[in-house]
Design a protein around this motif. Structure first.
Motif, PDB file in Angstrom:
ATOM      1  N   VAL A 177       0.868  -1.166   0.000  1.00 15.25           N
ATOM      2  CA  VAL A 177       0.000   0.000   0.000  1.00 15.25           C
ATOM      3  C   VAL A 177       0.911   1.224   0.000  1.00 15.25           C
ATOM      4  O   VAL A 177       1.822   1.322   0.829  1.00 15.25           O
ATOM      5  N   MET A 178       0.684   2.166  -0.932  1.00 12.37           N
ATOM      6  CA  MET A 178       1.524   3.374  -1.005  1.00 12.37           C
ATOM      7  C   MET A 178       0.977   4.507  -0.139  1.00 12.37           C
ATOM      8  O   MET A 178       1.698   5.082   0.664  1.00 12.37           O
ATOM      9  N   TYR A 179      -0.293   4.876  -0.358  1.00  8.90           N
ATOM     10  CA  TYR A 179      -0.870   6.042   0.278  1.00  8.90           C
ATOM     11  C   TYR A 179      -2.235   5.737   0.879  1.00  8.90           C
ATOM     12  O   TYR A 179      -2.981   4.920   0.352  1.00  8.90           O
ATOM     13  N   VAL A 180      -2.548   6.456   1.948  1.00  8.32           N
ATOM     14  CA  VAL A 180      -3.886   6.518   2.515  1.00  8.32           C
ATOM     15  C   VAL A 180      -4.185   8.003   2.673  1.00  8.32           C
ATOM     16  O   VAL A 180      -3.342   8.761   3.174  1.00  8.32           O
ATOM     17  N   THR A 181      -5.363   8.439   2.227  1.00  7.62           N
ATOM     18  CA  THR A 181      -5.712   9.854   2.295  1.00  7.62           C
ATOM     19  C   THR A 181      -6.427  10.183   3.597  1.00  7.62           C
ATOM     20  O   THR A 181      -7.349   9.485   4.003  1.00  7.62           O
ATOM     21  N   ILE A 182      -5.970  11.262   4.231  1.00  9.76           N
ATOM     22  CA  ILE A 182      -6.651  11.840   5.386  1.00  9.76           C
ATOM     23  C   ILE A 182      -7.081  13.230   4.957  1.00  9.76           C
ATOM     24  O   ILE A 182      -6.238  14.073   4.621  1.00  9.76           O
ATOM     25  N   ASP A 202      -1.215  22.942   6.790  1.00 10.14           N
ATOM     26  CA  ASP A 202      -0.111  23.334   7.674  1.00 10.14           C
ATOM     27  C   ASP A 202      -0.389  22.931   9.120  1.00 10.14           C
ATOM     28  O   ASP A 202       0.489  22.408   9.810  1.00 10.14           O
ATOM     29  N   ARG A 203      -1.605  23.178   9.588  1.00 11.03           N
ATOM     30  CA  ARG A 203      -1.985  22.788  10.953  1.00 11.03           C
ATOM     31  C   ARG A 203      -1.896  21.278  11.113  1.00 11.03           C
ATOM     32  O   ARG A 203      -1.365  20.779  12.104  1.00 11.03           O
ATOM     33  N   SER A 204      -2.374  20.530  10.120  1.00 14.65           N
ATOM     34  CA  SER A 204      -2.328  19.070  10.191  1.00 14.65           C
ATOM     35  C   SER A 204      -0.894  18.553  10.138  1.00 14.65           C
ATOM     36  O   SER A 204      -0.541  17.606  10.843  1.00 14.65           O
ATOM     37  N   ALA A 227     -15.299  20.425  10.466  1.00  9.49           N
ATOM     38  CA  ALA A 227     -14.069  21.152  10.767  1.00  9.49           C
ATOM     39  C   ALA A 227     -13.918  21.211  12.283  1.00  9.49           C
ATOM     40  O   ALA A 227     -14.835  20.859  13.028  1.00  9.49           O
ATOM     41  N   GLU A 228     -12.787  21.676  12.744  1.00 11.37           N
ATOM     42  CA  GLU A 228     -12.525  21.752  14.181  1.00 11.37           C
ATOM     43  C   GLU A 228     -13.628  22.534  14.871  1.00 11.37           C
ATOM     44  O   GLU A 228     -13.970  23.642  14.461  1.00 11.37           O
ATOM     45  N   GLY A 229     -14.209  21.948  15.907  1.00 13.37           N
ATOM     46  CA  GLY A 229     -15.251  22.598  16.671  1.00 13.37           C
ATOM     47  C   GLY A 229     -16.623  22.553  16.038  1.00 13.37           C
ATOM     48  O   GLY A 229     -17.596  22.990  16.630  1.00 13.37           O
ATOM     49  N   GLU A 230     -16.747  22.030  14.848  1.00 14.30           N
ATOM     50  CA  GLU A 230     -18.036  21.965  14.160  1.00 14.30           C
ATOM     51  C   GLU A 230     -18.812  20.759  14.680  1.00 14.30           C
ATOM     52  O   GLU A 230     -18.304  19.642  14.666  1.00 14.30           O
ATOM     53  N   PRO A 231     -20.031  20.936  15.165  1.00 21.03           N
ATOM     54  CA  PRO A 231     -20.786  19.805  15.715  1.00 21.03           C
ATOM     55  C   PRO A 231     -21.327  18.883  14.623  1.00 21.03           C
ATOM     56  O   PRO A 231     -21.477  19.282  13.473  1.00 21.03           O
ATOM     57  N   ASP A 286      -7.461  14.016  15.482  1.00 19.11           N
ATOM     58  CA  ASP A 286      -6.630  15.074  14.912  1.00 19.11           C
ATOM     59  C   ASP A 286      -7.441  16.375  14.898  1.00 19.11           C
ATOM     60  O   ASP A 286      -8.611  16.389  15.310  1.00 19.11           O
ATOM     61  N   PRO A 287      -6.858  17.486  14.461  1.00 22.39           N
ATOM     62  CA  PRO A 287      -7.575  18.764  14.497  1.00 22.39           C
ATOM     63  C   PRO A 287      -8.871  18.799  13.685  1.00 22.39           C
ATOM     64  O   PRO A 287      -9.718  19.652  13.914  1.00 22.39           O
ATOM     65  N   ASP A 288      -9.051  17.863  12.739  1.00 22.54           N
ATOM     66  CA  ASP A 288     -10.266  17.822  11.932  1.00 22.54           C
ATOM     67  C   ASP A 288     -11.247  16.753  12.380  1.00 22.54           C
ATOM     68  O   ASP A 288     -12.236  16.487  11.710  1.00 22.54           O
ATOM     69  N   GLY A 289     -10.960  16.096  13.492  1.00 23.05           N
ATOM     70  CA  GLY A 289     -11.865  15.080  14.002  1.00 23.05           C
ATOM     71  C   GLY A 289     -11.606  13.682  13.484  1.00 23.05           C
ATOM     72  O   GLY A 289     -12.365  12.767  13.785  1.00 23.05           O
TER      73      GLY A 289
END
Length: 134
Positions: free
Chosen positions: A5-10, A16-18, A66-70, A117-120
């Motif tokens: 396996v080469m890549y997994v996308t997040i 930059d934050r990630s 996104a961060e903090g988004e319910p 992570d910062p994006d949940g």
């Protein structure tokens, strides 16, 4: 013939934050950082592992909170194997990583804890027990 396996996308809302989160807090290494016509191609990986994670830009509100988004659930779940989970947990906690519990949990197959992570996106840290073929 497939070889690996080469890549997994997040999907992330701020590359930059990630990048800072995955390198400074989790201890990944930056592998590729290249601007391209479809966006910045940015990868990180666990030192010593060939697998790379693409930190791909994702518009907030397009299916991943996104961060903090319910509401909603993150699209990615990453399971990382540790040979000393409690030590890694302590290092990550001291670096400011947020976990779903205050301490790692023993379960029938080993030890586990989960972070976000910062994006949940869920980052699951696991250590297999000796009986399960660690």
């Amino acid at each position: 013939m497939l070889t690996n396996v080469m890549y997994v996308t997040i999907n992330v809302t701020d590359q930059d934050r990630s990048l800072r989160f995955y390198t400074d807090r989790l201890g990944f290494e930056k592998r590729v950082d290249h601007p391209g016509p479809e966006g910045r191609f940015l990868t990180v990986g666990v030192p010593g592992s060939a697998l790379e994670f693409i930190l791909w830009p994702h518009v907030a509100g397009a299916g991943q909170p996104a961060e903090g988004e319910p509401g909603g659930r993150a699209l990615a779940s990453v399971f990382l194997k540790s040979d000393d989970l409690r030590k890694d947990f302590t290092v990550w906690r001291d670096r400011g990583v947020t976990f779903d519990q205050s301490e790692p949990e023993d379960y029938p197959f080993g030890v586990r804890i989960e972070a976000v992570d910062p994006d949940g996106n869920r980052i699951a840290l696991r250590q297999r027990g000796r009986a399960s073929g660690a």
